[in-house]
Design a protein around this motif. Sequence first.
Motif, PDB file in Angstrom:
ATOM      1  N   THR A  79       0.832  -1.181   0.000  1.00 22.23           N
ATOM      2  CA  THR A  79       0.000   0.000   0.000  1.00 22.23           C
ATOM      3  C   THR A  79       0.874   1.240   0.000  1.00 22.23           C
ATOM      4  OG1 THR A  79      -1.636  -1.211   1.307  1.00 22.23           O
ATOM      5  CG2 THR A  79      -1.847   1.178   1.249  1.00 22.23           C
ATOM      6  N   ALA A  80       0.594   2.165  -0.918  1.00 23.95           N
ATOM      7  CA  ALA A  80       1.339   3.419  -0.971  1.00 23.95           C
ATOM      8  C   ALA A  80       0.947   4.289   0.223  1.00 23.95           C
ATOM      9  CB  ALA A  80       1.038   4.149  -2.269  1.00 23.95           C
ATOM     10  N   LYS A  81       1.939   4.888   0.844  1.00 21.16           N
ATOM     11  CA  LYS A  81       1.750   5.758   1.995  1.00 21.16           C
ATOM     12  C   LYS A  81       2.258   7.153   1.656  1.00 21.16           C
ATOM     13  CE  LYS A  81       0.275   2.547   4.825  1.00 21.16           C
ATOM     14  NZ  LYS A  81      -1.001   2.576   5.467  1.00 21.16           N
ATOM     15  N   PRO A  82       1.916   8.160   2.468  1.00 25.53           N
ATOM     16  CA  PRO A  82       2.411   9.512   2.224  1.00 25.53           C
ATOM     17  C   PRO A  82       3.939   9.554   2.229  1.00 25.53           C
ATOM     18  CG  PRO A  82       0.689   9.536   3.892  1.00 25.53           C
ATOM     19  CD  PRO A  82       1.017   8.096   3.611  1.00 25.53           C
ATOM     20  N   GLY A  83       4.507  10.429   1.419  1.00 24.38           N
ATOM     21  CA  GLY A  83       5.950  10.582   1.375  1.00 24.38           C
ATOM     22  C   GLY A  83       6.644   9.586   0.468  1.00 24.38           C
ATOM     23  N   GLY A  84       5.880   8.793  -0.298  1.00 20.63           N
ATOM     24  CA  GLY A  84       6.469   7.856  -1.235  1.00 20.63           C
ATOM     25  C   GLY A  84       6.797   6.490  -0.658  1.00 20.63           C
ATOM     26  N   THR A  85       6.473   6.230   0.610  1.00 26.21           N
ATOM     27  CA  THR A  85       6.759   4.923   1.187  1.00 26.21           C
ATOM     28  C   THR A  85       5.653   3.931   0.813  1.00 26.21           C
ATOM     29  OG1 THR A  85       5.639   5.379   3.274  1.00 26.21           O
ATOM     30  CG2 THR A  85       7.968   5.939   3.144  1.00 26.21           C
ATOM     31  N   MET A  86       5.950   2.639   0.937  1.00 24.16           N
ATOM     32  CA  MET A  86       4.973   1.580   0.739  1.00 24.16           C
ATOM     33  C   MET A  86       5.092   0.613   1.908  1.00 24.16           C
ATOM     34  SD  MET A  86       5.345   0.629  -3.305  1.00 24.16           S
ATOM     35  CE  MET A  86       7.129   0.572  -3.356  1.00 24.16           C
ATOM     36  N   GLU A  87       3.975  -0.001   2.277  1.00 20.80           N
ATOM     37  CA  GLU A  87       3.994  -1.003   3.335  1.00 20.80           C
ATOM     38  C   GLU A  87       3.274  -2.248   2.853  1.00 20.80           C
ATOM     39  OE1 GLU A  87       2.498   0.502   7.008  1.00 20.80           O
ATOM     40  OE2 GLU A  87       4.207   1.816   7.295  1.00 20.80           O
ATOM     41  N   GLY A  88       3.767  -3.403   3.289  1.00 20.10           N
ATOM     42  CA  GLY A  88       3.148  -4.648   2.904  1.00 20.10           C
ATOM     43  C   GLY A  88       3.743  -5.793   3.691  1.00 20.10           C
ATOM     44  N   VAL A  89       3.483  -6.999   3.224  1.00 18.99           N
ATOM     45  CA  VAL A  89       3.968  -8.197   3.907  1.00 18.99           C
ATOM     46  C   VAL A  89       4.727  -9.061   2.909  1.00 18.99           C
ATOM     47  CG1 VAL A  89       3.304 -10.276   5.160  1.00 18.99           C
ATOM     48  CG2 VAL A  89       2.048  -8.155   5.525  1.00 18.99           C
TER      49      VAL A  89
END
Length: 82
Positions: A9-19
Motif C-alpha cells: 500500500t502506498a503511503k504519504p511521502g512515497g513509502t509503501m507497506e506490505g507483507v
Amino acid sequence: MAIASDRFTAKPGGTMEGVFVAVRASIPIAVIPNTGKPCAAVPGSRGIGKRMGFEIGAGWTSLSQRSHKEKTSFKLGAPGSA
C-alpha cells in the motif's frame, strides 16, 4: 525461490507497506524511498523489516514493458553483500 507480492500500500511521502510472504515466513516490511541516491546505479528504495528495524533489501523503479506503468522490483539480501 521466486516471490511476488502485490499487497503493498502506498503511503504519504512515497513509502509503501506490505507483507513479504515466502513458504514459511511472513514478514511485515516498509519500502522507503532512498532520498540520498547519488547516481542511477544506486537503488531507488530500501526495504526495512518493521519488526526487526533493519534493512532487508533494495528496490529499483522502472517502467513496465507491458502495461507502461511504474513498478518497483525488489531484491532481498544483506546490505553491503555482493
